[in-house]
Design an enzyme around this catalytic site. Structure first.
Site, short mmCIF file in Angstrom:
data_model
loop_
_atom_site.label_atom_id
_atom_site.label_comp_id
_atom_site.label_asym_id
_atom_site.label_seq_id
_atom_site.Cartn_x
_atom_site.Cartn_y
_atom_site.Cartn_z
N ASP A 1 49.50 59.37 77.16
CA ASP A 1 48.32 59.63 76.32
C ASP A 1 47.26 60.29 77.18
OD1 ASP A 1 46.71 59.47 73.99
OD2 ASP A 1 47.43 57.44 73.57
N HIS B 1 42.57 67.72 75.26
CA HIS B 1 42.51 66.29 74.91
C HIS B 1 43.77 65.55 75.33
CE1 HIS B 1 38.82 66.27 72.33
NE2 HIS B 1 39.05 67.57 72.41
#
Ligand code: GDG
Length: 450
Positions: free
Chosen positions: A353, A155
């Site tokens: 991110d 992720h």
């Protein structure tokens, strides 16, 4: 169809006080549609390492959880996962720390996960392991004789080899990944970094490893419906009333240094300094539920943000205007979507991110007739798809300050045009597409498709 078994560090049994995160949102959607078993840590520590695996069944999903001892929690979770791998994989190398005891604990927990999971497995299962906490798990499962297909999704970003090499046992991380049948990444640069690391660790030729890019997305229509329904609810109405007609800038992030909040608060202060004409004319609402608050670098950032809020509000506030409203609270998802719909500007400026679902949710939550503008960090995975956002470098404080002014002044036609392009991008890779594409590829990788 064969059963889906998802494994993640922590499972998301709806529980009070748990900080929600992007991984839980994604895995829960896959599990809701497919049913199956979700295995992971309960979030609790207990002295009894041999404690039972607890199983609860809700909405066709079996949740199986185990506890960790306090020492393993400290060394594996706070240590290796969140003080070694998390900063390293986010390229925030000044926050990276290494301790070989932490690494031993990481190996131990992965071994324990494997031993506790094996008795729960059935022959036709597809196993899908999530995130950096569990990189060694496929190797451990194979050593215990598991033959079912095992996929892995990362992720967070996968760092470039030269950054990964800060980790003493970096080669072990790469070798462990080769035990998966399929490895999924959020973006192409992440996959390329992994491929380069493979080549670096295996100069003579790496074992064949299947990998792919599967950008996680959101359920666009569900978020839009949630957002418009929330506009009629009391919490959203109260928030909007409190603005006294002023436009709103919104940020929603777990309180994590990777989200760039300190930089963002400084950029907002700079915006107020540079644009005296806009002082008192808009409000910035930052929602930042606490996460990992027992780790020192997280409590430090909390302090820094409280100070920054105090400085900006002390300097610029008026009797009827607070420049920054900063809340360390957790809100129901629908309420958050309503807050986003009520906002003119979405401020999403992580220093790095993997994807960033908040950026995607902000776009889907808007009223297409009068959409807000999104300011998005070029260092978020989402920026590769949301190219019609106002893209900023989160370290460029003046750039972010000017982007706020530009977003605020953006004409309706331009906002509509950018919004339509971003909605199209969101539909190209939505949440259902993420898990279906991954699972189809996983089955194909083992020749299970007819
Ligand atoms: C990791 C990666 C990747 C936030 N506050 C509240 C709340 N949220 C929800 C948001 C969003 C999710 O949590 C956060 O997801 P993000 O993607 O923005 O960030 P991470 O938690 O860091 O997620 C990230 C993601 O995994 C998925 O792969 O995109 O890059 O770091 O859905 O709305 N939800 C509720 N209350 C809150 O106060 N209910």
């Amino acid at each position: 169809m064969s059963r889906l078994v998802c494994v993640s560090n922590r499972i998301s049994l709806p529980r009070r006080g748990a900080t929600p995160g992007g991984l839980a949102v994604g895995v829960l959607a896959a599990m809701r549609e497919q049913g199956g078993l979700w295995f992971g840590w309960s979030g609790e520590t207990s002295a009894d390492t041999a404690a039972r695996t607890q199983v609860a069944v809700r909405d066709q999903i079996s949740f199986a959880t185990i506890d960790l001892t306090q020492t393993l929690y400290d060394r594996y979770y706070r240590g290796f996962c969140n003080t070694t791998l998390w900063p390293l994989f986010h390229y925030l190398t000044d926050r990276f720390r290494y301790d070989h005891e932490w690494h031993d604990a990481y190996r131990t927990v992965n071994r324990q996960f494997a031993e506790r999971l094996v008795p729960l497995l059935e022959p036709g299962d597809r196993i899908w392991i999530h995130d950096y906490h569990l990189i060694p798990l496929a190797r451990e499962l194979r050593e215990l004789g598991v033959t079912q297909p095992i996929g892995f999704f990362l992720h967070i970003p996968f760092p470039h080899l030269e950054v990964l090499r800060l980790l003493p046992a970096y080669a072990e991380v790469v070798r462990d990944l080769t035990h998966y049948d399929l490895i999924g990444f959020q973006t192409e640069p992440d996959e390329l970094s992994f491929r380069a690391s493979l080549a670096g660790v295996y100069p003579e030729g790496a074992p064949a490893v299947r990998s792919g890019v599967f950008p996680i997305g959101i359920d666009v229509d569900a978020v839009a419906a949630e957002a418009s329904a929330a506009m009629r609810t009391e919490p959203v109405r109260r928030m909007v009333d409190g603005l006294l007609g002023r436009p709103l800038i919104i940020g929603v992030d777990r309180l994590d240094y990777s989200k760039g909040l300190v930089e963002r608060f400084t950029a907002y202060q700079l915006f107020l300094e540079r644009h005296a004409e806009l002082r008192g004319r808009l409000t910035y609402l930052q929602i930042a539920p606490l996460s990992r608050s027992d780790i020192q670098s997280y409590s430090q950032i909390r302090q820094a943000l409280e100070q920054a809020t105090g400085r900006t509000n002390g300097r610029f506030a008026d009797t009827d205007w607070t420049p920054i409203r900063y809340l360390n609270r957790n809100f129901p998802h629908g309420t958050l979507m309503g807050f986003m719909r009520a906002s003119q500007v979405g401020l999403v400026t992580p220093l790095r991110d993997g994807m960033n679902l908040v950026a995607k949710e902000f776009v889907a939550a808007q009223d297409p007739a009068d959409p807000g503008a999104l300011i998005l960090s070029s260092l978020a995975g989402a920026a590769r798809e949301l190219t019609s956002a106002v893209i900023v470098n989160p370290y460029d404080l003046r750039g972010v300050a000017e982007a706020i002014a530009a977003a605020f002044a953006m004409p309706l036609a331009e906002r509509q045009q950018r919004h339509a392009a971003m909605i199209e991008a969101l539909r190209r890779h939505d949440l259902r597409g993420w898990y279906t594409d991954f699972l189809v590829s996983l089955e194909a990788s083992r020749g299970l498709l007819r």
